[in-house]
Design a protein around this motif. Sequence first.
Motif, mmCIF file in Angstrom:
data_model
loop_
_atom_site.group_PDB
_atom_site.id
_atom_site.type_symbol
_atom_site.label_atom_id
_atom_site.label_comp_id
_atom_site.label_asym_id
_atom_site.label_seq_id
_atom_site.Cartn_x
_atom_site.Cartn_y
_atom_site.Cartn_z
ATOM 1 N N HIS A 54 -6.639 12.861 -25.831
ATOM 2 C CA HIS A 54 -5.801 11.687 -25.607
ATOM 3 C C HIS A 54 -5.101 11.803 -24.263
ATOM 4 O O HIS A 54 -5.166 12.851 -23.609
ATOM 5 C CB HIS A 54 -4.735 11.558 -26.713
ATOM 6 C CG HIS A 54 -5.293 11.330 -28.074
ATOM 7 N ND1 HIS A 54 -5.310 12.293 -29.052
ATOM 8 C CD2 HIS A 54 -5.891 10.231 -28.629
ATOM 9 C CE1 HIS A 54 -5.873 11.816 -30.155
ATOM 10 N NE2 HIS A 54 -6.231 10.572 -29.921
ATOM 11 N N TRP A 55 -4.432 10.736 -23.915
ATOM 12 C CA TRP A 55 -3.588 10.733 -22.716
ATOM 13 C C TRP A 55 -2.147 10.558 -23.173
ATOM 14 O O TRP A 55 -1.829 9.577 -23.848
ATOM 15 C CB TRP A 55 -4.019 9.623 -21.761
ATOM 16 C CG TRP A 55 -5.381 9.867 -21.201
ATOM 17 C CD1 TRP A 55 -6.570 9.514 -21.757
ATOM 18 C CD2 TRP A 55 -5.705 10.575 -20.006
ATOM 19 N NE1 TRP A 55 -7.616 9.941 -20.981
ATOM 20 C CE2 TRP A 55 -7.118 10.597 -19.882
ATOM 21 C CE3 TRP A 55 -4.936 11.189 -19.004
ATOM 22 C CZ2 TRP A 55 -7.769 11.211 -18.821
ATOM 23 C CZ3 TRP A 55 -5.588 11.795 -17.940
ATOM 24 C CH2 TRP A 55 -6.980 11.803 -17.852
ATOM 25 N N LEU A 56 -1.294 11.514 -22.856
ATOM 26 C CA LEU A 56 0.092 11.507 -23.329
ATOM 27 C C LEU A 56 1.055 11.082 -22.219
ATOM 28 O O LEU A 56 0.959 11.556 -21.082
ATOM 29 C CB LEU A 56 0.499 12.895 -23.838
ATOM 30 C CG LEU A 56 0.378 13.128 -25.351
ATOM 31 C CD1 LEU A 56 -1.040 12.862 -25.829
ATOM 32 C CD2 LEU A 56 0.796 14.540 -25.714
ATOM 33 N N LYS A 57 1.958 10.216 -22.614
ATOM 34 C CA LYS A 57 2.988 9.753 -21.680
ATOM 35 C C LYS A 57 4.352 10.047 -22.291
ATOM 36 O O LYS A 57 4.639 9.630 -23.423
ATOM 37 C CB LYS A 57 2.828 8.248 -21.426
ATOM 38 C CG LYS A 57 3.728 7.715 -20.325
ATOM 39 C CD LYS A 57 3.368 6.271 -19.996
ATOM 40 C CE LYS A 57 4.243 5.723 -18.870
ATOM 41 N NZ LYS A 57 3.865 4.340 -18.506
ATOM 42 N N ARG A 58 5.157 10.777 -21.567
ATOM 43 C CA ARG A 58 6.452 11.217 -22.090
ATOM 44 C C ARG A 58 7.553 10.215 -21.788
ATOM 45 O O ARG A 58 7.629 9.669 -20.692
ATOM 46 C CB ARG A 58 6.812 12.576 -21.485
ATOM 47 C CG ARG A 58 8.103 13.170 -22.016
ATOM 48 C CD ARG A 58 8.309 14.570 -21.463
ATOM 49 N NE ARG A 58 9.528 15.177 -21.989
ATOM 50 C CZ ARG A 58 9.916 16.415 -21.723
ATOM 51 N NH1 ARG A 58 9.163 17.186 -20.929
ATOM 52 N NH2 ARG A 58 11.032 16.908 -22.229
ATOM 53 N N ASN A 59 8.396 9.960 -22.795
ATOM 54 C CA ASN A 59 9.582 9.129 -22.623
ATOM 55 C C ASN A 59 10.803 10.045 -22.741
ATOM 56 O O ASN A 59 11.202 10.397 -23.855
ATOM 57 C CB ASN A 59 9.623 8.029 -23.689
ATOM 58 C CG ASN A 59 10.789 7.074 -23.504
ATOM 59 O OD1 ASN A 59 11.893 7.493 -23.141
ATOM 60 N ND2 ASN A 59 10.565 5.793 -23.756
ATOM 61 N N PRO A 60 11.386 10.457 -21.611
ATOM 62 C CA PRO A 60 12.501 11.419 -21.641
ATOM 63 C C PRO A 60 13.717 10.913 -22.417
ATOM 64 O O PRO A 60 14.393 11.688 -23.088
ATOM 65 C CB PRO A 60 12.840 11.620 -20.159
ATOM 66 C CG PRO A 60 11.610 11.201 -19.416
ATOM 67 C CD PRO A 60 11.023 10.095 -20.231
ATOM 68 N N LYS A 61 14.002 9.607 -22.345
ATOM 69 C CA LYS A 61 15.168 9.068 -23.040
ATOM 70 C C LYS A 61 15.034 9.209 -24.551
ATOM 71 O O LYS A 61 16.001 9.470 -25.257
ATOM 72 C CB LYS A 61 15.378 7.595 -22.663
ATOM 73 C CG LYS A 61 15.859 7.392 -21.233
ATOM 74 C CD LYS A 61 16.132 5.929 -20.946
ATOM 75 C CE LYS A 61 16.650 5.755 -19.521
ATOM 76 N NZ LYS A 61 16.914 4.315 -19.199
#
Length: 231
Positions: free
Chosen positions: A118-125
Motif C-alpha cells: 500500500h501507499w501510506l500517508k501520515r496525518n501528524p495532527k
Amino acid sequence: MGRKIISTPQNLQVIYEDNHLIAINKRPGDIVQGDKTGDVPLSEVVKQYLKIKYDKPGNVYLGVAHRLDRPTSGIVVFSKTSKALPRLNKLFAEKEAQKTYWAIVKTLPKEHSGTLVHWLKRNPKQNKSYAYANETKDSKKAILEYTVIKKLDNYTLLEIDLKTGRHHQIRSQLSFIGSPIKGDLKYGFDRSNPDGSIHLHARKLSFIHPIKKEKIELMAPVPKDVIWNAC
C-alpha cells in the motif's frame, strides 16, 4: 486483560543484555521515549534499572534506536554505549534488522497468506496513517508479508514480517483489508481493550550485533491475557 502494568526497574522484562545492548519486552502502555504526556518513558526505567544493577554513580548512558507504538508490546533494543548507538541506528534505518510481529484480528483475511503493498500517508495532527491502493501525494510505499498461524474461536493470529518501517504500518494496512487489530479503535476495531492496549506484539527480532558482528536472535513472550494465552 485487567489492569495495565507499567514497567518499573523492579519488574522490567529484560530478554537480552551485554556490554553494548539491552533488549526489553515492552509492556503495552509503556512509551519508549518521553512525549507530551509527561509519563515516565521506558528509556528512563531502563536507565534506573542499569543504575541499580551496576551501582552506577551519576547519569547512565542509554541510546534509543527504534520505537514501538504505546499500545503495542514486544521487543525494544537500546544501546548502552555511544559506540554502539550510531551503528544500531544505521542497522534499523537501512532495514537490516528482521522484524516479526504477531497480530490478533477478528476478521480473517481473504487469503491464508500474502503480501500487502500500500501507499501510506501520515496525518501528524491525528497521529494516524492512511493506506491507499495507489501512490498519492506525500505517500510512502509500505510492504508486509502475513501468514495465518492459528485460528481461535472468535479471532485469528497472524504472523507478520515487515519489509518497510512506516508509521503505524501494520495497523493501517490490516485495517485497509478489513482486518483491524483487536482493541485498535483508531484503525477500525469495534471496541477497545480494557487496558488501552492493542493485540499487536513485536515477537521476534534478528540482526547482526553492531559491535560483536555476530547474529542475534531475540524472541519476546506475549503479554499474559486470555486471548494471547490461547495463542
